[in-house]
Design a protein around this motif. Structure first.
Motif, PDB file in Angstrom:
ATOM      1  N   MET C 100       3.557  49.860 -23.404  1.00  0.00           N
ATOM      2  CA  MET C 100       5.012  49.899 -23.556  1.00  0.00           C
ATOM      3  C   MET C 100       5.407  50.821 -24.709  1.00  0.00           C
ATOM      4  O   MET C 100       6.376  51.578 -24.612  1.00  0.00           O
ATOM      5  CB  MET C 100       5.555  48.490 -23.805  1.00  0.00           C
ATOM      6  N   ASN C 104       7.648  54.149 -24.379  1.00  0.00           N
ATOM      7  CA  ASN C 104       8.988  53.879 -24.895  1.00  0.00           C
ATOM      8  C   ASN C 104       9.754  52.876 -24.055  1.00  0.00           C
ATOM      9  O   ASN C 104      10.918  53.092 -23.709  1.00  0.00           O
ATOM     10  CB  ASN C 104       9.796  55.190 -24.969  1.00  0.00           C
ATOM     11  N   ILE C 105       9.082  51.813 -23.725  1.00  0.00           N
ATOM     12  CA  ILE C 105       9.747  50.745 -22.983  1.00  0.00           C
ATOM     13  C   ILE C 105       9.951  49.583 -23.941  1.00  0.00           C
ATOM     14  O   ILE C 105       9.004  49.125 -24.562  1.00  0.00           O
ATOM     15  CB  ILE C 105       8.868  50.288 -21.798  1.00  0.00           C
ATOM     16  N   ASN C 106      11.188  49.140 -24.079  1.00  0.00           N
ATOM     17  CA  ASN C 106      11.418  48.028 -25.009  1.00  0.00           C
ATOM     18  C   ASN C 106      11.467  46.695 -24.261  1.00  0.00           C
ATOM     19  O   ASN C 106      11.367  46.647 -23.046  1.00  0.00           O
ATOM     20  CB  ASN C 106      12.693  48.249 -25.822  1.00  0.00           C
TER      21      ASN C 106
ATOM     22  N   PHE D  88       2.112  51.760 -14.635  1.00  0.00           N
ATOM     23  CA  PHE D  88       2.546  50.574 -15.387  1.00  0.00           C
ATOM     24  C   PHE D  88       3.422  49.666 -14.527  1.00  0.00           C
ATOM     25  O   PHE D  88       3.185  48.464 -14.436  1.00  0.00           O
ATOM     26  CB  PHE D  88       3.314  51.024 -16.632  1.00  0.00           C
ATOM     27  N   TYR D 114       5.211  38.683 -27.469  1.00  0.00           N
ATOM     28  CA  TYR D 114       5.643  40.045 -27.779  1.00  0.00           C
ATOM     29  C   TYR D 114       6.036  40.175 -29.240  1.00  0.00           C
ATOM     30  O   TYR D 114       5.627  41.115 -29.918  1.00  0.00           O
ATOM     31  CB  TYR D 114       6.826  40.445 -26.885  1.00  0.00           C
TER      32      TYR D 114
END
Lengths: 128, 128, 128, 128
Positions: C100, C104-106, D88, D114
């Motif tokens: 992630m 750049n995946i939040n 992904f 997370y």
DNA sequence: GTGGTCTAGACCACC
DNA sequence: GTGGTCTAGACCACA
């Protein structure tokens, strides 16, 4: 097997497989020789055969069953035919025609060469 | 100039020179571009052009005047013509005919392709 | 059954068994399919199923009654649950979070994907 | 460099290159380390690096200038990004969500994990 | 200096 | 038995 020196051996092995598919020697789901087998047969290193097979697998010409061997893919013949034809029409032929222009060879001469080739080849065809 | 990746650049430069001689662009004792010039033009290392020129010189296609440049040899055109023709008849054509067999292409089809190529090429010829 | 080519078949069979235990399809002392049966069903070599069962037996997930078959062990579900959870938290999740970062995946986006997956999956759940 | 044992080294080298492209360490037309260089650096055989580079070249991530080295392709970053994202979303995430179902982990728990990962990673980020 | 091909041989995982 | 990976090292072609 005798290899030419101008191209890598693994490419020539690839070509060998492709030609056998085109000739109909191997059909869908037929097993091709094992890597080791072919390596012994052609007197090259297994790695070299391996490389040829890998490339063919990448192009979906053959597939692998784990622990069993490599097999001809379902649409292999069609695919090889297309690839070869494309290469022939878009690469090989234009080069030849271009060369004919440069060498001042007209189509009639080409036909002569073709007839000559045709008769020379007849013996082989009947044997096959 | 754009080079293909499948053959050495110096060979492709050689071919370029040979073709210009065949086309009559450069005649006996004409000067060919200097190594530097051509290197810049083709965006390659001068060594690479050098190598092409050396080979051509070895085959008496071009000759060198020290400090001045490279020039087309007297019998260059004839010689290139012979070499090319020999290569064409003994290497290129047999391969093509062989491929035609594999792909089930007969001579009539070949003629069609030739006519097609002929008409497409006309525009270019008039420009030259 | 269709197997992926990137992991050993026997591992994939193991996973299949484990998942069925987790889903509650097989409970304590239930009989799992015989080696032969499963081999035919999955179109693999019995040796391959054998290997999967052996591994599961070594881990006390299943046990064998000679001549009768393989059965689910008493604490199998608990054990599988622990193993899977450990693997999930220590291997799978960190990799995902790491990926992630690179992409750049939040976390908000992740939630969207989760909701999406949740709704898509509903149909299947009711069928089961 | 330390390699894991569960996947081929050449795949891990590929991943290393890809990640450096994603991180922006190497941009368009930048040169990547030479095969020998990287081989020494990572303490592996040049052939192994070669294999990784070949695969990347096949995928148009890097390209080769004869006699000079390998370079990052123009759209490499975009391409790698797409590939990674696709993998992904279509492979990694569904597996994770599926596993969450099996393990009875809900989304709130996932968020906890997370946050935990996030705080652990902070040190590294500031160093970079 | 660069990459590309090939060999010999080892070791491993899988079926 | 099958393929897959890796090493060490050689030799060559190219820039």
């Amino acid at each position: 097997m005798k290899f030419k020196n101008d191209r890598p051996i693994y490419i020539q092995i690839e070509k060998f497989i492709r030609e056998n598919i085109l000739k109909g020697k191997w059909g869908s789901d037929d097993r091709v020789p094992s890597i080791r087998e072919l390596a012994v047969d052609m007197e090259v290193n297994p790695n070299t055969v391996m490389r040829a097979y890998s490339e063919l697998q990448d192009q979906d010409i053959i597939y692998n069953k784990r622990g069993i061997g490599y097999f001809i893919n379902e649409n292999a013949r069609k695919k090889v035919m297309q690839q070869s034809k494309k290469n022939f029409l878009q690469k090989q032929l234009p080069q030849v025609f271009n060369q004919m222009e440069l060498l001042n060879i007209n189509f009639n001469e080409l036909e002569e060469y073709y007839r000559e080739y045709e008769t020379k080849g007849e013996d082989n065809e009947t044997i096959k």
